[in-house]
Design an enzyme around this catalytic site. Structure first.
Site, PDB file in Angstrom:
ATOM      1  N   GLU A  64       0.829  -1.244  -0.015  1.00 13.34           N
ATOM      2  CA  GLU A  64      -0.128   0.156  -0.085  1.00 13.34           C
ATOM      3  C   GLU A  64       0.779   1.246  -0.164  1.00 13.34           C
ATOM      4  O   GLU A  64       0.535   2.360  -0.558  1.00 13.34           O
ATOM      5  CB  GLU A  64      -0.939  -0.151   1.298  1.00 13.34           C
ATOM      6  CG  GLU A  64      -2.135  -0.868   1.177  1.00 13.34           C
ATOM      7  CD  GLU A  64      -1.467  -2.434   1.511  1.00 13.34           C
ATOM      8  OE1 GLU A  64      -2.299  -3.445   1.460  1.00 13.34           O
ATOM      9  OE2 GLU A  64      -0.490  -2.523   2.223  1.00 13.34           O
ATOM     10  N   GLY A 313      16.730  -4.158  -5.591  1.00 13.36           N
ATOM     11  CA  GLY A 313      16.513  -3.203  -6.229  1.00 13.36           C
ATOM     12  C   GLY A 313      16.591  -3.378  -7.797  1.00 13.36           C
ATOM     13  O   GLY A 313      16.330  -2.346  -8.509  1.00 13.36           O
TER      14      GLY A 313
END
Length: 439
Positions: A64, A313
């Site tokens: 979220e 990443g």
């Protein structure tokens, strides 16, 4: 009174069943979840700078928080005079929120006891409470209604299971939604479910997914090509198993071994969802006779059949550096992961049958031919084989997914329009929001 009794019984049930849930988790071998420090959710909430009332954005956890990135940035641009408070429930969510929202006030959300919630409202001074996707707490909503703070759900969802539970609550005479003035939903299917729960159509708007707007508008082909070169994979067909979980690596390695019998140059890149599982994945590679090479040990070249992504990443960039994608959390009952990322990179993908948390996105991409749902590892192998034998079809599938996402962009601006209407005192039919482009 009845709502208080139900809430007390719920908390009591959670406390009494905790030992059994903890034991079941230990026996299943799943890692224990990190919990937010109770003391930090009981008080000491930071106040935003200045005297102005704030925009309170509540994002449960990492997913979220990431979904809210673009929205928070646009809110800060649209109303620079209003401080923004972002709260989250989990340690991972808090770390992510602090990383992305360093210029704003970030805090754990309050535990849902009336006196704790009262402290949080006093500290945050909200003018508007925005719930990302859905996280309903009775005392928080009751306090918002008491203080006249409108509540808006953004990027809203609703599973069929939750819908059944909410219908039961409403049959008991409980309405946990009366403080919520608007539900800004991702899809028409979610809107129909909320209608079945009993909400009025005036409170429901379909505006699309915020996650789509957070994706790059241009495919990062350069970064993908660089990663492919660094991994020594140029000139070879490559498929990626991304965000895999326990039970999935063994399956994808068996599929890879079978595919290499017909495509001996094929390389598999495995990116486990949790990097601490890499030693276990290396064991599986050795067992299948498919030596795995860690990305961090790669300086170029190498003919190993498997590469293990052990760096953080790089997964999003690597989507554009491979030919085909399998997205994990779907062959085992996890619920799936963000299928929009491979689609934004223009890559065709396969998922397993357990995609409940991303079912709408999966359906949208499958409809345009950009994604295949595989019931098991045999179906996964057949789907990958079909694209390996027809690279032109694979490219067309990837392009179809990227084009579908481009048509779906704009949810962030539609959300801003709706929040502006709420701030101006307009709601329901008075607040006209542009519909997402479905053409």
């Amino acid at each position: 009174m009845l709502a208080d009794l139900v809430y007390i019984l719920l908390v009591l049930g959670l406390v009494l069943t905790w030992p059994f849930r903890h034991l079941r988790r230990r026996l299943s071998g799943r890692p224990a979840k990190r919990r937010a420090p109770v003391a930090e959710r009981l008080g000491g909430f930071p106040s935003p700078p200045g005297e102005a009332r704030s925009l309170w954005i509540h994002a449960v956890s990492v997913g979220e928080v990431l979904a809210a990135r673009g929205l928070v940035a646009r809110l800060a641009e649209t109303w620079p005079e209003l401080p923004i408070v972002v709260t989250t429930t989990t340690p991972a969510g808090l770390a992510e929120a602090r990383r992305h929202f360093a210029d704003h006030t970030v805090s754990y959300s309050p535990l849902d006891f009336s006196w704790v919630v009262r402290r949080a409202f006093r500290a945050f001074r909200p003018e508007l409470l925005v719930l990302v996707e859905l996280d309903l707490w009775p005392n928080q909503l009751r306090r918002a209604r008491r203080e006249g703070v409108p509540v808006v759900v953004v990027n809203g969802k609703l599973s069929e299971r939750s819908a059944r539970g909410f219908r039961r609550l409403r049959r008991l005479g409980l309405d946990p939604f009366d403080a919520i003035v608007r539900f800004l939903l991702q899809t028409e299917r979610y809107r129909r479910r909320w209608l079945d729960v009993g909400l009025s159509a005036e409170r429901l708007s379909v505006i699309g997914s915020l996650k789509v707007d957070n994706l790059p508008a241009a495919v990062p082909e350069g970064r993908g090509a660089l990663l492919r070169r660094e991994l020594g994979l140029e000139g070879r067909p490559v498929w990626l198993a991304g965000s895999t979980h326990e039970g999935e690596e063994a399956a994808v390695l068996r599929v890879h071994r079978n595919l290499r019998e017909r495509h001996p140059e094929l390389v598999l890149v495995i990116a486990p969802r949790h990097l601490e599982r890499l030693p276990r994945v290396e064991e599986l590679c050795a067992r299948e006779g498919l030596p795995g090479r860690r990305r961090s040990a790669t300086t170029g070249g190498g003919g190993e059949p498997v590469v293990l992504l052990d760096t953080m990443g790089e997964l999003a960039g690597l989507f554009a550096g491979v030919d085909l994608v399998f997205l994990g959390g779907s062959l085992v009952p996890v619920g799936g992961h963000n299928v929009y990322e491979p689609a934004a990179a223009g890559r065709p993908q396969v998922v397993g049958p357990h995609v409940g948390t991303v079912a709408e996105a999966v359906a949208d991409l499958a409809e345009v031919g950009a994604l295949v749902e595989a019931a098991d590892e045999g179906a996964l192998e057949r789907a990958l084989e079909a694209w390996l034998l027809d690279p032109e079809a694979a490219r067309a599938a990837g392009n179809a997914g990227r084009e579908a996402l481009d048509r779906a962009r704009g949810a962030t601006e539609r959300t801003i329009e709706a929040l502006r209407a709420v701030r101006e005192g307009r709601s329901g039919a008075e607040a006209r929001i542009g519909a997402p482009n479905r053409s």
